[in-house]
Motif scaffolding. Structure first.
Motif, PDB file in Angstrom:
ATOM      1  N   VAL A   1       3.053 -15.665  -6.325  1.00 10.72           N
ATOM      2  CA  VAL A   1       2.446 -14.471  -6.115  1.00 10.72           C
ATOM      3  C   VAL A   1       3.423 -13.647  -6.617  1.00 10.72           C
ATOM      4  N   PRO A   2       3.076 -12.723  -7.613  1.00 11.98           N
ATOM      5  CA  PRO A   2       4.006 -11.758  -8.252  1.00 11.98           C
ATOM      6  C   PRO A   2       4.550 -10.617  -7.678  1.00 11.98           C
ATOM      7  N   ARG A   3       3.918 -10.063  -6.440  1.00 12.46           N
ATOM      8  CA  ARG A   3       4.340  -9.257  -5.628  1.00 12.46           C
ATOM      9  C   ARG A   3       4.507  -9.406  -4.050  1.00 12.46           C
ATOM     10  N   ILE A   4       5.499  -9.731  -3.631  1.00  6.25           N
ATOM     11  CA  ILE A   4       5.670 -10.179  -2.097  1.00  6.25           C
ATOM     12  C   ILE A   4       6.315  -8.992  -1.412  1.00  6.25           C
ATOM     13  N   VAL A   5       5.648  -8.272  -0.410  1.00  6.46           N
ATOM     14  CA  VAL A   5       6.162  -7.270   0.257  1.00  6.46           C
ATOM     15  C   VAL A   5       6.309  -7.791   1.840  1.00  6.46           C
ATOM     16  N   VAL A   6       7.452  -7.028   2.452  1.00  6.28           N
ATOM     17  CA  VAL A   6       7.656  -7.532   3.740  1.00  6.28           C
ATOM     18  C   VAL A   6       7.508  -6.152   4.441  1.00  6.28           C
ATOM     19  N   VAL A   7       6.830  -6.282   5.750  1.00  3.37           N
ATOM     20  CA  VAL A   7       7.005  -5.162   6.853  1.00  3.37           C
ATOM     21  C   VAL A   7       7.324  -5.692   8.041  1.00  3.37           C
ATOM     22  N   ALA A   8       8.137  -4.943   8.579  1.00  2.75           N
ATOM     23  CA  ALA A   8       8.653  -5.275   9.992  1.00  2.75           C
ATOM     24  C   ALA A   8       8.999  -4.100  10.974  1.00  2.75           C
ATOM     25  N   PRO A   9       8.826  -4.233  12.242  1.00  2.00           N
ATOM     26  CA  PRO A   9       8.878  -3.103  12.926  1.00  2.00           C
ATOM     27  C   PRO A   9      10.724  -2.583  13.150  1.00  2.00           C
ATOM     28  N   PRO A  10      10.643  -1.507  13.098  1.00  2.00           N
ATOM     29  CA  PRO A  10      12.059  -1.077  13.164  1.00  2.00           C
ATOM     30  C   PRO A  10      12.725  -0.999  14.394  1.00  2.00           C
TER      31      PRO A  10
ATOM     32  N   LEU B   1       8.208  -0.683   9.269  1.00  2.00           N
ATOM     33  CA  LEU B   1       6.834  -0.247   9.772  1.00  2.00           C
ATOM     34  C   LEU B   1       6.161  -1.351  10.615  1.00  2.00           C
ATOM     35  N   GLY B   2       5.997  -1.226  11.655  1.00  2.00           N
ATOM     36  CA  GLY B   2       5.133  -2.180  12.303  1.00  2.00           C
ATOM     37  C   GLY B   2       3.890  -1.955  13.250  1.00  2.00           C
ATOM     38  N   GLY B   3       3.416  -2.663  14.062  1.00  2.00           N
ATOM     39  CA  GLY B   3       2.199  -2.835  14.629  1.00  2.00           C
ATOM     40  C   GLY B   3       1.002  -2.423  13.873  1.00  2.00           C
ATOM     41  N   ALA B   4      -0.129  -2.106  14.509  1.00  2.00           N
ATOM     42  CA  ALA B   4      -1.627  -1.791  13.940  1.00  2.00           C
ATOM     43  C   ALA B   4      -1.091  -0.741  12.657  1.00  2.00           C
ATOM     44  N   GLN B   5      -0.490   0.241  12.929  1.00  2.00           N
ATOM     45  CA  GLN B   5      -0.290   1.303  11.753  1.00  2.00           C
ATOM     46  C   GLN B   5       0.241   0.581  10.500  1.00  2.00           C
ATOM     47  N   ALA B   6       1.159  -0.440  10.587  1.00  2.00           N
ATOM     48  CA  ALA B   6       1.449  -0.997   9.449  1.00  2.00           C
ATOM     49  C   ALA B   6       0.265  -2.035   8.838  1.00  2.00           C
ATOM     50  N   VAL B   7      -0.581  -2.363   9.428  1.00  2.00           N
ATOM     51  CA  VAL B   7      -1.512  -3.121   9.139  1.00  2.00           C
ATOM     52  C   VAL B   7      -2.568  -2.092   8.482  1.00  2.00           C
ATOM     53  N   ALA B   8      -2.794  -0.972   9.021  1.00  2.00           N
ATOM     54  CA  ALA B   8      -3.672   0.004   8.468  1.00  2.00           C
ATOM     55  C   ALA B   8      -3.004   0.437   6.970  1.00  2.00           C
ATOM     56  N   ALA B   9      -1.603   0.723   7.170  1.00  2.00           N
ATOM     57  CA  ALA B   9      -1.044   1.234   5.894  1.00  2.00           C
ATOM     58  C   ALA B   9      -1.258   0.300   4.729  1.00  2.00           C
ATOM     59  N   LEU B  10      -1.037  -0.921   4.999  1.00  2.00           N
ATOM     60  CA  LEU B  10      -1.190  -1.905   3.789  1.00  2.00           C
ATOM     61  C   LEU B  10      -2.760  -2.219   3.494  1.00  2.00           C
ATOM     62  N   ALA B  11      -3.538  -1.955   4.443  1.00  2.00           N
ATOM     63  CA  ALA B  11      -5.006  -2.281   4.195  1.00  2.00           C
ATOM     64  C   ALA B  11      -5.395  -0.910   3.136  1.00  2.00           C
ATOM     65  N   GLY B  12      -4.823   0.393   3.482  1.00  2.00           N
ATOM     66  CA  GLY B  12      -5.099   1.411   2.680  1.00  2.00           C
ATOM     67  C   GLY B  12      -4.357   1.894   1.437  1.00  2.00           C
ATOM     68  N   GLY B  13      -2.996   1.304   1.480  1.00  2.00           N
ATOM     69  CA  GLY B  13      -2.212   1.490   0.381  1.00  2.00           C
ATOM     70  C   GLY B  13      -1.602   2.918   0.541  1.00  2.00           C
ATOM     71  N   VAL B  14      -1.202   3.409   1.837  1.00  2.00           N
ATOM     72  CA  VAL B  14      -0.725   4.731   2.099  1.00  2.00           C
ATOM     73  C   VAL B  14       0.558   4.876   2.638  1.00  2.00           C
ATOM     74  N   ALA B  15       1.340   5.728   2.682  1.00  2.00           N
ATOM     75  CA  ALA B  15       2.454   6.175   3.143  1.00  2.00           C
ATOM     76  C   ALA B  15       3.645   5.368   2.383  1.00  2.00           C
ATOM     77  N   GLY B  16       3.211   5.271   0.990  1.00  3.92           N
ATOM     78  CA  GLY B  16       4.122   4.544   0.196  1.00  3.92           C
ATOM     79  C   GLY B  16       4.178   3.171   0.137  1.00  3.92           C
TER      80      GLY B  16
END
Length: 631
Positions: free
Chosen positions: A150-159, A184-199
């Motif tokens: 996978v060329p781009r692997i990003v990690v999200v984790a609750p603070p 970033l965690g929770g449903a908000q992290a999933v939503a951000a990844l789905a839309g490509g928002v908040a950086g």
């Protein structure tokens, strides 16, 4: 703490309630949908609002600075770093054999169907870190993603409060070579990844377990038009332990508690065969829990857990298959029988010395597994989870013409006229152009249908697999497999035959069809070599000489004792080579010596395969002659 239930005496309703999960995705579904929908409407502002409200953390940028990641690694205890590297090594060694492979198959003469495996572009790894940093989850997700390429692997984790991502997770990311981490965690992290928002980048696929809200959000975003894919339903953790009266109650209790301490919504289930065992184990649970730092969390999980008492191993198997646990531990003398009967489980741990904790951290298999009964349809995360496949079809003029009648017939059957037209035009145009020239694949396929058999044989002399053989005669299948393996070519044999009396017709027709397919594959036999081959096998020895440019002739020297090897009549050995020689149009000489019929027959077929391997080798570009080397 754990309710003990007599499974045998319970009603269907009581049984269903006993196997119900404590917090279902449906409970969190509405809240997760509200969060996702709000972020879809509000974008960055929505993400920041929920991050501040739910996590108390909404910095200017959710991305963790690279310096913070490196600093966390530098501050980590070397022994902890070594443990992470050792676990990653075990996970890597287990997963290295996984992954889709590229392959090509000639489905018709002149038609090549291929499959190509490629990694997804952007994989997002969700790592829970609410009450405990799950460093092991990062290892389990990152390693197969890296192996998949996978060329781009990003990690999200609750603070962890105002401090951002837990330093242990950051250090683990650095050890694994990952530098793109978002706090970033929770449903908000999933939503951000789905839309490509908040950086955050827009993920092609989101991986990782989480609480019921995370699981619900993943399911929801994957259902939206253009939404990302997700790995599997992975909510609160769960374990089922099946233990008999010989199991060590302290070990069983420790396994139950190791899951209960994960999360208040986790569930642990005990299945045993007598009430006394259930009582002993629950007593040990109560004793051991007092020494745990996360005892309060474990107690909340245990309040929704059960101990089920059943009468038999078959009952235990039924319970496990109905529940389909994320983790299943077998601590019973009948462990192997239980293992064979259980069809639905994310991961199974066999024996008293195989705790689920080992699988969570360092044993090698992945611990990101389906929960809430999803193991009935899903497996755990693997290298394949990070890949996708593309099929590629190439047809020559002759190939299109060969398959056209079949396509046209089926299109007419489905009343799809344009489909039939597209194929018919190619068939008609194929007859108007000059024959194709240049190198052609050395492949051939033949079908022979008689009153007794329907045989299809396909060979590809320039590929060393796959080999698929099914004649209905086990030992004969093995012999044909040996020819292909020692010959170094692909062989597919499919037979519908009359085996009620004996296998003579099937064996003869397969060999005749095999020779015909070989003859098609060889074409004009340009540049072939000719040779003899001798093969020893224990006390047996076989020699085979082949002349692929000769006239049809067969000679078999040697007496094989007995009447049959398995279902294969010994007398058919010589007949096989005569049939091949006849239909192939080749001279084949076989000489065999020995005492053991099994070894003598097998050495003949192996030697024949080896003889073919050398005879098929291209040694020049001239047409063959019947004298000397075919150069």
């Amino acid at each position: 703490m754990m309710e003990i239930l007599n499974w045998t005496a319970a009603s269907e309703e009581t049984r269903a309630a006993a196997l119900a999960r404590p917090v279902g995705i449906d409970t969190a579904d509405a809240a997760a949908r509200d969060i996702v929908d709000a972020i879809r409407d509000q974008g960055d502002a929505g993400v920041r609002a929920y991050a501040q409200r739910l996590d108390g953390y909404a910095p200017v940028s959710f991305r963790v600075p690279p310096d913070a990641i490196r600093d966390a690694r530098a501050a980590m205890d070397p022994a902890d770093a070594e443990a992470i590297k050792a676990a990653a090594d075990a996970v890597r060694r287990f997963h290295i054999r996984q992954g889709y492979r590229n392959y090509s198959v000639e489905t018709w003469p002149g038609v090549t169907a291929s499959r190509r495996a490629t990694p997804i572009d952007t994989a997002a790894l969700y790592v829970p870190a609410g009450s405990a940093p799950l460093v092991s989850t990062l290892v389990m997700l990152a390693v197969p993603a890296q192996l998949a390429g996978v060329p781009r692997i990003v990690v999200v984790a609750p603070p962890s409060g105002a401090g951002g991502v837990n330093p242990a997770l950051l250090a683990a990311a650095d050890l694994l070579g990952l530098d793109e981490v978002y706090a970033l965690g929770g449903a908000q992290a999933v939503a951000a990844l789905a839309g490509g928002v908040a950086g955050l980048p827009r993920a092609d696929k989101i991986f990782g377990p989480g609480n019921a809200y995370v699981a619900a959000a993943k399911a929801y975003v994957s259902s939206l038009p253009g939404g990302p894919a997700v790995d599997l339903p992975a909510g609160p953790s769960e374990v089922m332990v099946i233990a008999d009266d010989q199991a060590d109650p302290e070990l069983v209790a420790s396994d139950l508690l190791s899951q209960a301490e994960h999360d208040p919504s986790a569930q642990v289930m005990l299945v045993c065969f007598d009430g006394a065992t259930a009582t002993r184990v629950t007593a040990e649970v109560e004793r051991l829990i007092t020494g745990l730092s996360r005892a309060d969390i474990a107690r909340q999980a245990l309040s929704a857990s059960r101990a089920l008492v059943c009468n038999s191993v078959d009952d235990a198997i039924e319970i496990a298959n109905l529940y389909a646990p994320e983790h299943l531990i077998l601590q019973a003398e009948a462990s192997e029988r239980l293992l064979a009967g259980v069809r639905h489980a994310g991961s199974i741990f066999v024996g008293a010395w195989t705790p689920e904790a080992a699988g969570d951290y360092a044993a090698g298999p992945n611990h990101t597994l389906p929960t809430a009964g999803a193991a009935k349809a899903h497996g755990g995360v693997s290298v394949e989870s990070f890949q996708k496949t593309t099929t590629i079809l190439r047809a020559s003029r002759d190939g299109a013409a060969a398959m056209a009648p079949t396509v046209e017939r089926l299109a007419a059957l489905e009343q799809l006229d344009a489909h039939a037209l597209a194929m018919r035009l190619r068939r008609e145009k194929a007859g108007l152009v000059a024959p194709e020239t240049g190198d052609q694949p050395r492949a051939g396929t033949r079908r022979r249908k008689t009153k007794e058999t329907d045989v299809t044989v396909t060979v590809d002399l320039d590929r060393d697999g796959p080999i698929r053989i099914s004649t209905g005669i086990g030992y004969f299948d093995h012999m044909l497999d040996q020819i292909a393996r020692h010959g170094g070519f692909s062989l597919d044999v499919a037979v519908e035959g009359d085996l009620e009396i004996d296998g003579h017709h099937t064996i003869e027709d397969v060999c005749l069809t095999f020779g015909e397919a070989l003859r098609d594959a060889l074409g004009d036999k340009r540049g072939l070599g000719r040779f003899g081959f001798e093969l020893p096998m224990d006390e047996s020895r076989a020699a085979v000489w082949i002349d692929l440019s000769g006239r049809p002739f067969a000679r078999f020297d040697g007496e094989i004792p007995g009447e049959s090897v398995g279902e294969f009549p010994v007398e058919m050995t010589a007949h096989c080579f005569r049939s091949i020689a006849e239909s192939l149009g080749a001279a084949i000489h076989v000489k065999v010596e020995g005492e053991n019929a099994h070894h003598m027959v097998e050495s003949c077929f192996k030697a024949f395969g080896r003889a073919l391997r050398q005879a098929l080798r291209i040694e020049g570009d001239a047409l063959p002659s019947t004298k000397g080397v075919l150069a």
